[in-house]
Scaffold this active site. Structure first.
Site, PDB file in Angstrom:
ATOM      1  N   ASN A  22       0.859  -1.187   0.000  1.00 34.77           N
ATOM      2  CA  ASN A  22       0.000   0.000   0.000  1.00 34.77           C
ATOM      3  C   ASN A  22       0.896   1.238   0.000  1.00 34.77           C
ATOM      4  OD1 ASN A  22       0.663   0.647   2.830  1.00 34.77           O
ATOM      5  ND2 ASN A  22      -0.369  -1.307   3.206  1.00 34.77           N
ATOM      6  N   HIS A  23       0.294   2.405   0.088  1.00 29.50           N
ATOM      7  CA  HIS A  23       1.067   3.649  -0.083  1.00 29.50           C
ATOM      8  C   HIS A  23       1.687   4.184   1.206  1.00 29.50           C
ATOM      9  CE1 HIS A  23       0.061   4.129  -4.252  1.00 29.50           C
ATOM     10  NE2 HIS A  23      -1.229   4.000  -3.985  1.00 29.50           N
TER      11      HIS A  23
END
Ligand code: PMT
Length: 415
Positions: free
Chosen positions: A220-221
């Protein structure tokens, strides 16, 4: 050093900086400037040799105060006819001497006082930090080693030196350590314990990576910024900190850091780190799913499946220990119904606090320098923290931790 942490460490503190005669004297200008910007009152004293490298006027300009560079010349700190070294030695809460040359270290080790800086230090009871810089053979000389050992034994703190490019053009051990390290060490010698002193704080950070093969993964970021800011803030406030991070960011200075990749590795590292811990803060974005199969070799494009088989990762936070004395803090990353979802996670995961952040708003949440959060606790406890750098949000989270720990203690004493 991050400006927020610097203000917290040095705001309103009285610091004496003794500048010695080494090439790295010019770097101390920046140190003084950072301390002043952080709100410290800084007085500068210079050895005669230091004034040959940098003019006192430069330090006067950055510190905003007259510089003492002559043992026998009057100085406003001493008033009319007073002894400058005694007035200067009484005043500071801590003293930094940099760049501490081999000669200066030798003088201090032997109690020699033949110019304003060494004389002031000899007369001062304030904690002392030395940041040495010299040629690598001078640092490695047994005489210097013995002098350093003698000073350490008397409680003098050292920041550096480090290995690197030296004035001689060689590379070796003897370079003045970085600005951040000097400021962190100076904060460490300043008297007064941080409000988290005595606590062991465990923080998780970053987005875990769930490998499909050695080159591909699900993630994910999350950048790890929030978790690293929490670890740095807790360390600056006196806690012993363990950071379990899946982020590829620099580890905060002074923090025991364990690097992990997957959720499974994070779980193992957290279990270990939590032994004897008082606070757990889960800022990591643990990947909820992982590929069912992990290939040991890179899959050829032709062998890549059209659809991935995925397994859920266990909920680390829900499974980690719940015990008396351990304050458990989770984060909730939401894009809608922020508070309702956060409240549900607080209860489902058995947390004392949950920090809700809206990761759909540009400029805050994942990957950004800022965050804006609402911290929810049990029985309707709530704090709103408006948009601010993550370092400031980290401090607000730690303030909340202290508050709920105090009220939990209060409840225990009442019962
Ligand atoms: O890293 P940055 O770029 O600075 O961004 C910060 C952040 C947005 C990632 C951070 O502020 C944050 O919100 N972290 C939690 C992200 C998340 O996973 O939220 P969640 O709502 O999915 O999970 C709730 C809590 O359970 C979290 O504390 C999480 O660490 C934990 N969890 C989640 C899944 C799982 N399998 N195990 C867990 O322990």
């Amino acid at each position: 050093m991050n400006p927020h942490l610097a203000r917290r460490a040095f705001g309103g503190r009285r610091l004496l900086v003794g500048v010695c005669g080494g090439v790295a004297a010019y770097k101390v200008v920046e140190t003084v400037s950072e301390l002043v910007q952080a709100g410290a009152e800084v007085r500068v004293a210079m050895t005669p040799e230091a004034t040959r490298f940098v003019a006192p006027l430069t330090f006067e300009a950055v510190s905003g105060r007259p510089v003492a560079s002559d043992l026998f010349r009057s100085h406003p700190a001493a008033g009319e006819g007073g002894e400058v070294h005694i007035a200067l030695s009484d005043w500071p809460e801590a003293v930094l001497a940099a760049p501490a040359t081999a000669n200066f270290i030798a003088k201090l080790a032997h109690g020699l006082a033949d110019e304003i800086v060494s004389t002031t230090i000899l007369a001062s009871a304030a904690p002392l930090l030395l940041a040495p810089a010299m040629h690598h053979r001078m640092w490695g000389d047994p005489a210097t080693a013995a002098n350093v050992a003698a000073l350490r034994a008397r409680g003098v703190a050292f920041a550096g030196p480090v290995e690197g490019h030296l004035a001689s053009g060689e590379v070796g051990m003897g370079r003045l350590t970085g600005q951040d390290e000097i400021l962190r060490a100076l904060a460490g010698v300043l008297p007064g314990e941080g409000d988290l002193a005595g606590l062991r704080v465990v923080v998780s950070a970053g987005g875990t990576r769930e490998a499909l093969d050695p080159v591909r993964y699900l993630s994910n970021h999350s950048s790890g910024r929030m978790g690293h800011a929490l670890a740095a803030a807790a360390e600056a406030r006196g806690a012993r900190v363990a950071l379990v991070t899946a982020a590829e960011r620099e580890a905060p200075a002074g923090v025991e850091t364990v690097r992990v990749e997957s959720a499974a590795e994070m779980a193992t590292a957290l279990e270990r780190a939590l032994e004897g811990a008082d606070v757990l803060v889960m800022a990591a974005a643990v990947a909820d799913l992982r590929p069912r199969e992990r290939s040991a070799v890179k899959l050829a494009k032709a062998d890549l499946p059209a659809a991935l088989d995925l397994d859920p990762n266990p909920d680390l936070l829900a499974a980690l220990p719940r015990r008396a004395g351990l304050t458990r803090v989770g984060f909730a990353a939401e894009t809608h119904d922020l508070l309702a979802h956060a409240q549900a996670k607080l209860e489902a995961k058995g947390l004392d606090l949950i920090v809700a952040n809206d990761v759909s708003v540009p400029g805050i949440g994942m990957g950004s320098a800022d965050n804006a959060v609402t911290i929810l606790g049990r029985q309707g406890w709530r704090r709103d923290v408006p948009r601010a750098p993550k370092e400031a949000v980290a401090d607000a989270v730690l303030d909340a931790v202290l508050e709920v720990r105090k009220s939990a203690l209060g409840r225990k004493l009442e019962s």
